[in-house]
Design an enzyme around this catalytic site. Sequence first.
Site, PDB file in Angstrom:
ATOM      1  N   GLY A  84      21.638  -5.946  -4.055  1.00 42.47           N
ATOM      2  CA  GLY A  84      22.310  -7.212  -3.900  1.00 42.47           C
ATOM      3  C   GLY A  84      23.549  -7.066  -3.029  1.00 42.47           C
ATOM      4  O   GLY A  84      24.011  -5.956  -2.746  1.00 42.47           O
ATOM      5  N   GLY A  85      24.087  -8.196  -2.577  1.00 42.48           N
ATOM      6  CA  GLY A  85      25.314  -8.169  -1.809  1.00 42.48           C
ATOM      7  C   GLY A  85      25.088  -8.294  -0.310  1.00 42.48           C
ATOM      8  O   GLY A  85      23.996  -8.630   0.154  1.00 42.48           O
ATOM      9  N   TRP A  87      27.082  -6.789   3.679  1.00 39.57           N
ATOM     10  CA  TRP A  87      27.277  -5.527   4.386  1.00 39.57           C
ATOM     11  C   TRP A  87      28.298  -4.652   3.672  1.00 39.57           C
ATOM     12  O   TRP A  87      29.318  -5.129   3.178  1.00 39.57           O
ATOM     13  CB  TRP A  87      27.769  -5.787   5.811  1.00 39.57           C
ATOM     14  CG  TRP A  87      26.728  -6.301   6.743  1.00 39.57           C
ATOM     15  CD1 TRP A  87      26.581  -7.599   7.178  1.00 39.57           C
ATOM     16  CD2 TRP A  87      25.685  -5.546   7.354  1.00 39.57           C
ATOM     17  NE1 TRP A  87      25.500  -7.682   8.022  1.00 39.57           N
ATOM     18  CE2 TRP A  87      24.924  -6.451   8.152  1.00 39.57           C
ATOM     19  CE3 TRP A  87      25.295  -4.216   7.307  1.00 39.57           C
ATOM     20  CZ2 TRP A  87      23.823  -6.047   8.899  1.00 39.57           C
ATOM     21  CZ3 TRP A  87      24.194  -3.807   8.048  1.00 39.57           C
ATOM     22  CH2 TRP A  87      23.476  -4.707   8.832  1.00 39.57           C
ATOM     23  N   THR A  88      28.024  -3.346   3.665  1.00 40.59           N
ATOM     24  CA  THR A  88      28.943  -2.368   3.105  1.00 40.59           C
ATOM     25  C   THR A  88      28.980  -1.151   4.026  1.00 40.59           C
ATOM     26  O   THR A  88      27.970  -0.784   4.623  1.00 40.59           O
ATOM     27  CB  THR A  88      28.513  -1.932   1.695  1.00 40.59           C
ATOM     28  OG1 THR A  88      28.541  -3.065   0.819  1.00 40.59           O
ATOM     29  CG2 THR A  88      29.444  -0.886   1.126  1.00 40.59           C
ATOM     30  N   TYR A  89      30.151  -0.554   4.131  1.00 40.69           N
ATOM     31  CA  TYR A  89      30.308   0.715   4.852  1.00 40.69           C
ATOM     32  C   TYR A  89      30.343   1.860   3.857  1.00 40.69           C
ATOM     33  O   TYR A  89      30.993   1.770   2.807  1.00 40.69           O
ATOM     34  CB  TYR A  89      31.600   0.711   5.668  1.00 40.69           C
ATOM     35  CG  TYR A  89      31.991   2.083   6.175  1.00 40.69           C
ATOM     36  CD1 TYR A  89      31.359   2.633   7.285  1.00 40.69           C
ATOM     37  CD2 TYR A  89      32.980   2.834   5.536  1.00 40.69           C
ATOM     38  CE1 TYR A  89      31.703   3.894   7.748  1.00 40.69           C
ATOM     39  CE2 TYR A  89      33.333   4.088   5.990  1.00 40.69           C
ATOM     40  CZ  TYR A  89      32.699   4.624   7.105  1.00 40.69           C
ATOM     41  OH  TYR A  89      33.034   5.872   7.551  1.00 40.69           O
ATOM     42  N   HIS A  90      29.661   2.958   4.183  1.00 38.95           N
ATOM     43  CA  HIS A  90      29.786   4.201   3.431  1.00 38.95           C
ATOM     44  C   HIS A  90      30.107   5.325   4.411  1.00 38.95           C
ATOM     45  O   HIS A  90      29.588   5.345   5.535  1.00 38.95           O
ATOM     46  CB  HIS A  90      28.482   4.548   2.694  1.00 38.95           C
ATOM     47  CG  HIS A  90      28.072   3.525   1.698  1.00 38.95           C
ATOM     48  ND1 HIS A  90      28.939   2.974   0.774  1.00 38.95           N
ATOM     49  CD2 HIS A  90      26.865   2.934   1.471  1.00 38.95           C
ATOM     50  CE1 HIS A  90      28.289   2.099   0.021  1.00 38.95           C
ATOM     51  NE2 HIS A  90      27.036   2.052   0.432  1.00 38.95           N
ATOM     52  N   VAL A 175      28.168   1.742  -7.499  1.00 35.19           N
ATOM     53  CA  VAL A 175      29.514   1.405  -7.067  1.00 35.19           C
ATOM     54  C   VAL A 175      29.974   2.400  -6.007  1.00 35.19           C
ATOM     55  O   VAL A 175      29.507   3.539  -5.949  1.00 35.19           O
ATOM     56  CB  VAL A 175      30.510   1.399  -8.247  1.00 35.19           C
ATOM     57  CG1 VAL A 175      30.042   0.454  -9.350  1.00 35.19           C
ATOM     58  CG2 VAL A 175      30.701   2.807  -8.818  1.00 35.19           C
ATOM     59  N   SER A 176      30.907   1.951  -5.172  1.00 36.40           N
ATOM     60  CA  SER A 176      31.583   2.836  -4.222  1.00 36.40           C
ATOM     61  C   SER A 176      33.079   2.660  -4.392  1.00 36.40           C
ATOM     62  O   SER A 176      33.567   1.546  -4.620  1.00 36.40           O
ATOM     63  CB  SER A 176      31.161   2.545  -2.784  1.00 36.40           C
ATOM     64  OG  SER A 176      31.503   1.226  -2.406  1.00 36.40           O
ATOM     65  N   CYS A 192      31.355  -7.208   2.505  1.00 39.11           N
ATOM     66  CA  CYS A 192      30.859  -8.101   1.458  1.00 39.11           C
ATOM     67  C   CYS A 192      31.033  -9.573   1.828  1.00 39.11           C
ATOM     68  O   CYS A 192      31.105 -10.433   0.948  1.00 39.11           O
ATOM     69  CB  CYS A 192      31.529  -7.805   0.118  1.00 39.11           C
ATOM     70  SG  CYS A 192      31.199  -6.139  -0.478  1.00 39.11           S
TER      71      CYS A 192
END
Length: 233
Positions: A84-85, A87-90, A175-176, A192
Site C-alpha cells: 500500500g501507499g 512512492w518511497t525512497y530506500h 516500516v522504514s 508518500c
Amino acid sequence: MVETRAIAVSDFCEEILWKTNERPTPYPDALEFMAEKSRKIREGSASPIVWLVEHPPVFTAGTSAKADDLYNPHGYPTYDAGRGGQWTYHGPGQRLAYVMLDLAHPNGPTPPRDLRAFVKSLENWVIASLAQLGITAFTREGRIGVWTVDPQSGLEAKIGALGIRVSRWVSWHGVSINVDPALDDFDGIVPCGIREFGVTSISRFNPSLTMQDLDSALLQCWSQFFGSTPKEI
C-alpha cells in the site's frame, strides 16, 4: 476518527524470529524473500519473522503511486512494490523492518484480521523505539507515517514510513526509519504523496546514534506491542 487498540502481549502465541542482514540487500531479493516467507507462514511451514535490512538507493511504488510524483534525477532503479501507499525512497542509512506475521489465529492480533490495530501497533512501535533514543515522534491525522519536529528547521518532518501488504492475512513489507540516509535523495519523489512537509533523520538529533542503537531499541520495544521478545537468528 476510528478508535483502534494496540496489539496486546497475549495476542501472539507462536515464537517470532528476528533476523538482521549485515550487508545491503538488493530490493528484488527482498521482494523474493518476503513473498516466499509469507507463503510459508500462511502454509504453517515457517515461523513469523521480523527482518531488518538496508537497500542500495531505490524508489519503490505502492499501489497508489502517481507517475507525476517521481522525478528521480539520479536515475535510481524503480520497482513496483505491491504494498500500500505511494512512492518511497530506500537507501543506505535507512533501516527497513519487514514484518511478516500471521494476522489471523494464532499469531495475529485480537480480534483477528484487525488491520487498523496492526497498523496502529506498527506506528506505536516506531514511536516507542525512537523515544528510547531520546526522539519525540508522533502520528498526524490525515498523514501517513511517523513524524517529528526537525531540530534544524523547527518544522514537522517525516522520520518513518509505513507500507504494508497483506496476502491471505499474512503481512509483509513494513516500516522504514531514517537513521542517516542522504536526505537529498528524497527530492527524487514526493514522499508518500505529501508535498507540504520534508523528511528528517535520527542523525539530525544525535549524530552519535547508530543503526545498531536503533535496532536495539526496536527489539526492546517489540514485546510491548506484539508479544514476547523475538528469537534472534
